[in-house]
Design a protein around this motif. Structure first.
Motif, PDB file in Angstrom:
ATOM      1  N   THR A 205      -7.705 -30.490 -16.800  1.00  0.00           N
ATOM      2  CA  THR A 205      -8.087 -29.249 -16.207  1.00  0.00           C
ATOM      3  C   THR A 205      -6.581 -28.228 -16.218  1.00  0.00           C
ATOM      4  O   THR A 205      -5.669 -28.711 -15.688  1.00  0.00           O
ATOM      5  N   LYS A 208      -3.998 -26.142 -21.982  1.00  0.00           N
ATOM      6  CA  LYS A 208      -4.606 -25.229 -23.283  1.00  0.00           C
ATOM      7  C   LYS A 208      -5.151 -26.441 -24.388  1.00  0.00           C
ATOM      8  O   LYS A 208      -4.305 -27.661 -24.314  1.00  0.00           O
ATOM      9  N   ARG A 210      -7.827 -28.207 -27.707  1.00  0.00           N
ATOM     10  CA  ARG A 210      -8.668 -27.772 -28.650  1.00  0.00           C
ATOM     11  C   ARG A 210      -9.721 -28.873 -28.710  1.00  0.00           C
ATOM     12  O   ARG A 210      -9.295 -30.158 -28.530  1.00  0.00           O
ATOM     13  N   LEU A 211     -11.002 -28.616 -28.795  1.00  0.00           N
ATOM     14  CA  LEU A 211     -12.062 -29.396 -28.889  1.00  0.00           C
ATOM     15  C   LEU A 211     -12.737 -29.439 -30.279  1.00  0.00           C
ATOM     16  O   LEU A 211     -13.318 -28.419 -30.652  1.00  0.00           O
ATOM     17  N   THR A 214     -17.327 -29.954 -32.147  1.00  0.00           N
ATOM     18  CA  THR A 214     -18.107 -29.418 -31.151  1.00  0.00           C
ATOM     19  C   THR A 214     -19.467 -29.552 -31.452  1.00  0.00           C
ATOM     20  O   THR A 214     -19.993 -29.744 -32.611  1.00  0.00           O
ATOM     21  N   GLU A 222     -11.230 -23.421 -29.020  1.00  0.00           N
ATOM     22  CA  GLU A 222      -9.895 -23.619 -28.285  1.00  0.00           C
ATOM     23  C   GLU A 222     -10.095 -22.906 -27.059  1.00  0.00           C
ATOM     24  O   GLU A 222     -10.574 -21.836 -27.007  1.00  0.00           O
ATOM     25  N   ARG A 224      -8.947 -22.728 -22.590  1.00  0.00           N
ATOM     26  CA  ARG A 224      -8.186 -23.441 -21.256  1.00  0.00           C
ATOM     27  C   ARG A 224      -9.392 -24.319 -20.897  1.00  0.00           C
ATOM     28  O   ARG A 224     -10.514 -23.799 -20.261  1.00  0.00           O
ATOM     29  N   ALA A 225      -8.814 -25.659 -20.424  1.00  0.00           N
ATOM     30  CA  ALA A 225      -9.929 -26.620 -19.950  1.00  0.00           C
ATOM     31  C   ALA A 225     -10.218 -26.002 -18.321  1.00  0.00           C
ATOM     32  O   ALA A 225      -9.321 -25.916 -17.870  1.00  0.00           O
ATOM     33  N   LYS A 226     -11.363 -26.051 -18.316  1.00  0.00           N
ATOM     34  CA  LYS A 226     -11.700 -25.784 -16.738  1.00  0.00           C
ATOM     35  C   LYS A 226     -12.269 -26.647 -15.819  1.00  0.00           C
ATOM     36  O   LYS A 226     -12.743 -26.600 -14.789  1.00  0.00           O
ATOM     37  N   LEU A 236     -14.943 -25.244 -21.070  1.00  0.00           N
ATOM     38  CA  LEU A 236     -13.985 -24.558 -21.633  1.00  0.00           C
ATOM     39  C   LEU A 236     -13.817 -23.178 -21.762  1.00  0.00           C
ATOM     40  O   LEU A 236     -14.990 -22.365 -21.960  1.00  0.00           O
ATOM     41  N   LEU A 251     -11.119 -34.234 -27.726  1.00  0.00           N
ATOM     42  CA  LEU A 251     -10.156 -33.157 -27.097  1.00  0.00           C
ATOM     43  C   LEU A 251      -8.631 -33.596 -27.599  1.00  0.00           C
ATOM     44  O   LEU A 251      -8.388 -34.583 -27.401  1.00  0.00           O
TER      45      LEU A 251
END
Ligand code: BTN
Length: 262
Positions: A205, A208, A210-211, A214, A222, A224-226, A236, A251
């Motif tokens: 969390t 920064k 990249r997934l 998807t 891309e 920020r992980a929330k 994301l 991830l």
């Protein structure tokens, strides 16, 4: 004889070498193997990772798969998959005291590098789960300097971090015990406490990321992980500010200084 002290394990299939415990357990599940069927091998010659990747499985590591038959719709497996990661994390902490954490959905991270992975294969019939095979691979007593060049810098091992050998059978028994507890909660529909603990141990969390791969488009996103949603999805925040929920993907952590990019 392996004494696992887990009543729910009904059948232990032990091998010195197999191509993949996952493939073997899937074949057993397809031919009707009961919940609690376990396959374990000292070495895998064609170990499988998520997203069709290989899984390096030399002697010394802990490589096993087991069959579950939860009576749920396929969507329920997202939560089970998180729960499996939590079981492994709890067992590793209990048996080694090491400070491991989870990278969504269920990678086991140690010292900023991947020390273990979990593969879930499922088959459903008429909208119900027929079987779930969970495969667990842990770098317990492996020498990371002997890993293939492209993996060396990305992986960690329990024995190297702990400075001592880890008892694979004790670790296996502990994982199966924790799995029994988490699976019990899952079957009783009590997933919120599982989810809370997963969230607590998930270290991504705020980073920064990249997934890749998807849902739906096989592309990548891309941002920020929330964190993790109430449904177990990955939240994301895209660069434009929109928050999207994903249920699959791999991830990669982009934040500087994380040291983790697998
Ligand atoms: C991942 O990519 O993170 C998942 C790796 C899962 C590896 C384990 S090792 C035991 C079981 N057998 C396999 O072939 N794969 C899983």
């Amino acid at each position: 004889m392996i004494n696992l002290k887990s009543d729910w394990i009904k059948d232990v299939n032990y091998f010195m070498e197999l191509p993949s415990t996952q493939d073997h357990a899937i074949a057993l599940a397809r031919s009707g193997a009961a919940e609690g069927t376990l396959v374990i091998s000292e070495v895998q010659t064609r170990g499988k990772g998520r997203r069709s990747a290989g899984w390096h499985s030399p002697v010394g590591g802990l490589w096993f798969s087991f069959v579950l038959r939860p009576s749920v719709a396929p969507a329920g497996i997202t939560m089970l998959s998180l729960g499996m990661g939590l079981s492994v994390l709890r067992a590793v902490k209990k048996t080694t005291g090491l400070d491991v954490c989870i990278k969504w959905p269920n990678d086991i991270f140690l010292e900023g590098k991947k020390a273990g992975g979990i593969l879930i294969d499922m088959e459903s019939v008429s909208g119900r789960c027929e079987y779930v095979v969970t495969g667990v691979g842990l770098n317990t007593n492996v020498n990371t300097s002997e890993f293939p060049q492209e993996l060396k810098e990305k992986v960690s091992s329990f024995c190297e971090a702990a400075g001592r050998t880890v008892d694979n059978m004790k670790m296996l028994a502990a994982i199966l015990k924790e799995t029994e507890k988490v699976y019990g909660l899952f079957k009783a529909g009590k997933v919120s406490c599982v989810l809370e603990d997963v969230k607590k141990h998930c270290f991504i969390t705020g980073r920064k990321v990249r997934l890749a791969g998807t849902d739906g488009d096989n592309g990548f996103a891309e941002g920020r992980a929330k964190g993790i949603s109430e449904k177990g999805g990955f939240l994301l925040e895209l660069d434009g500010g929109e928050i999207k929920e994903f249920f699959s993907g791999s991830l990669e952590i982009l934040s500087e200084g994380s040291g983790a990019d697998q």
